[in-house]
Design a protein around this motif. Structure first.
Motif, PDB file in Angstrom:
ATOM      1  N   UNK B  59       1.092  -0.782   0.041  1.00  0.00           N
ATOM      2  CA  UNK B  59      -0.120  -0.108  -0.105  1.00  0.00           C
ATOM      3  C   UNK B  59       0.376   1.143  -0.181  1.00  0.00           C
ATOM      4  N   UNK B  60       2.112   0.988   0.426  1.00  0.00           N
ATOM      5  CA  UNK B  60       2.773   2.664   0.287  1.00  0.00           C
ATOM      6  C   UNK B  60       4.304   2.092   0.807  1.00  0.00           C
ATOM      7  N   UNK B  61       5.203   2.833  -0.004  1.00  0.00           N
ATOM      8  CA  UNK B  61       6.534   2.835   0.931  1.00  0.00           C
ATOM      9  C   UNK B  61       7.129   3.398   1.416  1.00  0.00           C
ATOM     10  N   UNK B  62       7.844   3.343   2.514  1.00  0.00           N
ATOM     11  CA  UNK B  62       9.313   4.173   3.089  1.00  0.00           C
ATOM     12  C   UNK B  62      10.306   4.136   2.326  1.00  0.00           C
ATOM     13  N   UNK B  63      10.517   5.724   2.471  1.00  0.00           N
ATOM     14  CA  UNK B  63      12.883   6.107   1.735  1.00  0.00           C
ATOM     15  C   UNK B  63      13.041   6.032   3.003  1.00  0.00           C
ATOM     16  N   UNK B  64      14.143   5.789   3.417  1.00  0.00           N
ATOM     17  CA  UNK B  64      15.120   6.306   4.086  1.00  0.00           C
ATOM     18  C   UNK B  64      16.595   6.836   3.431  1.00  0.00           C
ATOM     19  N   UNK B  65      16.845   7.486   3.841  1.00  0.00           N
ATOM     20  CA  UNK B  65      17.713   8.735   3.007  1.00  0.00           C
ATOM     21  C   UNK B  65      18.996   9.232   4.381  1.00  0.00           C
ATOM     22  N   UNK B  66      20.238   8.843   3.944  1.00  0.00           N
ATOM     23  CA  UNK B  66      20.507   9.896   5.149  1.00  0.00           C
ATOM     24  C   UNK B  66      21.850  10.301   4.596  1.00  0.00           C
ATOM     25  N   UNK B  67      22.376  10.199   3.104  1.00  0.00           N
ATOM     26  CA  UNK B  67      23.186  10.422   2.788  1.00  0.00           C
ATOM     27  C   UNK B  67      23.272  12.010   1.559  1.00  0.00           C
ATOM     28  N   UNK B  68      22.112  12.255   1.688  1.00  0.00           N
ATOM     29  CA  UNK B  68      21.584  13.919   1.246  1.00  0.00           C
ATOM     30  C   UNK B  68      21.488  14.066  -0.646  1.00  0.00           C
ATOM     31  N   UNK B  69      21.097  12.466  -0.532  1.00  0.00           N
ATOM     32  CA  UNK B  69      20.629  12.286  -1.902  1.00  0.00           C
ATOM     33  C   UNK B  69      19.498  12.059  -2.738  1.00  0.00           C
ATOM     34  N   UNK B  70      18.739  12.637  -1.103  1.00  0.00           N
ATOM     35  CA  UNK B  70      16.876  12.543  -0.708  1.00  0.00           C
ATOM     36  C   UNK B  70      16.226  13.297  -2.652  1.00  0.00           C
ATOM     37  N   UNK B  71      17.100  14.363  -2.544  1.00  0.00           N
ATOM     38  CA  UNK B  71      16.050  14.957  -3.504  1.00  0.00           C
ATOM     39  C   UNK B  71      16.374  14.147  -5.157  1.00  0.00           C
ATOM     40  N   UNK B  89       0.308   3.759  -5.029  1.00  0.00           N
ATOM     41  CA  UNK B  89       1.480   3.905  -4.045  1.00  0.00           C
ATOM     42  C   UNK B  89       1.677   4.914  -3.510  1.00  0.00           C
ATOM     43  N   UNK B  90       1.566   5.242  -2.479  1.00  0.00           N
ATOM     44  CA  UNK B  90       1.965   6.205  -1.719  1.00  0.00           C
ATOM     45  C   UNK B  90       3.503   6.466  -1.004  1.00  0.00           C
ATOM     46  N   UNK B  91       4.097   6.826  -1.183  1.00  0.00           N
ATOM     47  CA  UNK B  91       5.722   7.119  -0.660  1.00  0.00           C
ATOM     48  C   UNK B  91       5.743   8.415   0.255  1.00  0.00           C
ATOM     49  N   UNK B  92       6.073   7.723   1.571  1.00  0.00           N
ATOM     50  CA  UNK B  92       6.567   8.837   2.112  1.00  0.00           C
ATOM     51  C   UNK B  92       8.979   8.700   2.522  1.00  0.00           C
ATOM     52  N   UNK B  93       9.100  10.047   2.930  1.00  0.00           N
ATOM     53  CA  UNK B  93      10.400   9.636   3.095  1.00  0.00           C
ATOM     54  C   UNK B  93      11.245  10.102   4.071  1.00  0.00           C
ATOM     55  N   UNK B  94      11.972   9.867   4.719  1.00  0.00           N
ATOM     56  CA  UNK B  94      12.424  10.037   5.902  1.00  0.00           C
ATOM     57  C   UNK B  94      14.028  10.194   6.249  1.00  0.00           C
ATOM     58  N   UNK B  95      14.536  10.887   7.340  1.00  0.00           N
ATOM     59  CA  UNK B  95      16.216  10.877   7.351  1.00  0.00           C
ATOM     60  C   UNK B  95      16.550  12.536   7.307  1.00  0.00           C
ATOM     61  N   UNK B  96      17.581  12.864   7.352  1.00  0.00           N
ATOM     62  CA  UNK B  96      18.113  14.367   6.966  1.00  0.00           C
ATOM     63  C   UNK B  96      18.065  14.475   6.424  1.00  0.00           C
ATOM     64  N   UNK B  97      17.085  15.510   6.060  1.00  0.00           N
ATOM     65  CA  UNK B  97      15.791  16.522   4.847  1.00  0.00           C
ATOM     66  C   UNK B  97      16.097  18.034   5.530  1.00  0.00           C
ATOM     67  N   UNK B 114       9.245  12.471   6.761  1.00  0.00           N
ATOM     68  CA  UNK B 114       9.903  12.479   8.641  1.00  0.00           C
ATOM     69  C   UNK B 114      11.143  12.588   8.769  1.00  0.00           C
ATOM     70  N   UNK B 115      11.474  13.879   9.545  1.00  0.00           N
ATOM     71  CA  UNK B 115      12.886  14.538  10.219  1.00  0.00           C
ATOM     72  C   UNK B 115      13.625  13.358  11.780  1.00  0.00           C
ATOM     73  N   UNK B 116      14.606  13.811  11.972  1.00  0.00           N
ATOM     74  CA  UNK B 116      14.740  12.375  12.757  1.00  0.00           C
ATOM     75  C   UNK B 116      13.770  13.793  14.029  1.00  0.00           C
ATOM     76  N   UNK B 117      12.687  13.369  15.440  1.00  0.00           N
ATOM     77  CA  UNK B 117      12.914  13.607  16.767  1.00  0.00           C
ATOM     78  C   UNK B 117      11.538  13.216  16.360  1.00  0.00           C
ATOM     79  N   UNK B 118      10.334  12.975  14.801  1.00  0.00           N
ATOM     80  CA  UNK B 118       9.518  12.350  14.161  1.00  0.00           C
ATOM     81  C   UNK B 118       8.750  11.573  15.211  1.00  0.00           C
ATOM     82  N   UNK B 119       7.976  11.891  16.579  1.00  0.00           N
ATOM     83  CA  UNK B 119       6.956  10.841  17.263  1.00  0.00           C
ATOM     84  C   UNK B 119       6.611   9.733  15.947  1.00  0.00           C
ATOM     85  N   UNK B 120       6.801   8.347  16.192  1.00  0.00           N
ATOM     86  CA  UNK B 120       6.530   6.914  15.527  1.00  0.00           C
ATOM     87  C   UNK B 120       5.090   6.972  15.959  1.00  0.00           C
TER      88      UNK B 120
END
Lengths: 330, 136
Positions: B59-71, B89-97, B114-120
């Motif tokens: 139903x959805x994809x969660x992408x995590x990227x901490x390298x700076x290549x998210x754009x 398919x819904x796409x969400x992202x997280x990491x250092x953005x 979702x950035x750092x510190x987002x409540x679970x």
């Protein structure tokens, strides 16, 4: 089946599946797994197109390397020009109903290869090392034109043997240092292999385990199950394993063995479906009030569970819609 | 039997960074919320991720990227999904953005960031909503 005026969406999906469309295959598997109202129609439309693929089951304790081995085998069979499906089963949490399905991590090598289809599946409460819908998914991939469908059971313990009745070829995966000679004498999982694999044979000396297995494994039905040494990490023994799987299929093709296995599976599947339908009828059917009465009697010790079951089935449960039931109750 | 439809989510790490602690914490939280989480591991290409999402019928994809290549990587996933007729398919992202990237990502079709510190809890609620809207 009579043709209907409105084209059924399931028919469209099955048509696309037969043309090799992966999205259609995935949608059909979900529909069956979620037991949607169209599931029965989907299964009925898919079934006539099955019977081509060899179903190979992989079982063994968690962590022995089943996923990595399957990954290597998929690659090996791809170089031999075969199309390969994989259904990988992982356990559902008994508490939340959720699951983390992680087998794909070790199957990433084949990525976007059009001749490979991998589906992860949670057990959703089914015991025996498989999910209820596992072999329905296998059949969808068979109908799609896969030459082999590899099934990875949940990391099985000693008694998850359901796979043996379902697969054409069962591969039992072991690794060194997992126990002494008595472990290999135990009944259950070690009896069901058509092939035995001692994986991680690069980590420790596999020979004592191989010797113990050799001592226990007997020729069955004119086939002496081979014991192979592999290392999925070092990529050794993989082509021998692929050869053994091919040899086993060739054996099954001789003197009606393949049909015999198909009959074993059909018998199991008809009974399992009958059990499921019966349980549904008992739980949801018109006798559900009567069922609760029986539950109370068993709790009060005025009736034992077996007598209650006999009475429940003797009462007869004609199938009626929930609406009709509500009416009669009022 | 009649099983309720399960929400299925693919968690993936596109690109070259090897930091998967965060994505694992979220996979575990979604599991505990009753979802089926397919985790595909490190260093995936957008093509790998889309292929897996289609085969797994998520139903959805969660992408995590901490390298700076998210754009580059996040919008690429959305584009490829559309190309495969799987734009639902819904796409969400997280990491250092960085803050300023978020509107651009949303414009590119990333439904939530979702950035750092987002409540679970917020992340779980997002995927629950994404899954049930699609399943209905």
């Amino acid at each position: 089946m009579p043709s209907r005026t409105a084209p059924s969406p399931v028919r469209g999906l099955v048509r696309d599946l037969l043309a090799g469309d992966k999205r259609a295959a995935a949608k059909l598997i979900s529909l069956i797994e979620d037991d949607e109202p169209e599931a029965a129609e989907a299964l009925a439309l898919v079934y006539p197109h099955t019977g081509h693929a060899q179903y190979v089951g992989f079982t063994g304790a968690p962590g022995v390397g089943k996923s990595s081995l399957i990954n290597q085998l998929v690659r090996e069979f791809r170089t031999r020009g075969k199309k390969v499906g994989v259904v990988a089963v992982d356990p559902t949490s008994p508490y939340s109903g959720g699951a983390v399905l992680g087998d794909r991590i070790r199957m990433a090598d084949t990525g976007i290869d059009p001749g490979v289809f991998i589906r992860s599946m949670a057990t959703r409460g089914h015991a025996g090392g498989l999910a209820l819908a596992t072999f329905d998914a296998v059949r969808v991939l068979d109908a799609m034109g896969m030459d082999l469908v590899l099934v990875e059971t949940v990391g099985a313990g000693q008694s998850e043997v359901e796979i043996a009745g379902r697969a054409h070829t069962t591969v039992v995966v072991e690794m060194p240092l997992t126990g002494d000679a008595v472990q290999t004498m135990k009944a259950g999982i070690l009896e069901i292999g058509d092939l035995y694999v001692v994986n991680k044979s690069d980590l420790a000396d596999p020979e004592s385990l191989v010797a113990n297995l050799r001592f226990q494994i007997e020729e069955r039905d004119g086939w002496r199950p081979p014991i192979l040494r592999t290392s999925a990490l070092k990529e050794t023994g993989i082509d021998e394993l692929a050869d053994a799987i091919v040899q086993h299929r060739a054996l099954l093709g001789s003197d009606g063995r393949w049909q015999k296995r198909e009959a074993v599976r059909a018998r199991q599947e008809i009974l399992e479906n009958a059990r499921r339908l019966l349980a549904n009828r008992v739980r949801a059917g018109p006798t559900s009030a009567g069922f609760e009465r029986l539950v109370q009697e068993v709790v009060r010790r005025t009736l034992d569970p077996q007598a209650a079951a006999i009475r429940l089935l003797a009462a007869g449960t004609p199938h009626r819609s929930p609406r009709a039931r509500a009416k009669t109750r009022r | 039997m009649s099983m309720a439809k399960k929400i299925r989510v693919l968690m993936a790490k596109p690109g070259l960074d090897g930091h998967d602690r965060g994505v694992k914490v979220i996979a575990r939280a979604l599991r505990d919320a009753g979802m089926e989480v397919i985790y595909t591991g490190l260093r995936q290409t957008p093509e790998d991720i889309v292929e897996a999402a289609i085969q797994e019928d998520v139903d959805a994809i969660g992408l995590s990227c901490l390298s700076g290549a998210h754009m580059t990587l996040f919008p690429e996933v959305v584009t490829l999904l559309k190309k495969r007729r799987a734009g639902d398919i819904v796409v969400a992202g997280g990491g250092i953005i960085p803050e300023e990237d978020i509107p651009k990502l949303k414009k590119a079709g990333i439904k939530a960031v979702f950035g750092p510190g987002t409540p679970l809890h917020d992340i779980v609620a997002f995927f629950e909503k994404a899954g049930s809207a699609k399943g209905a």
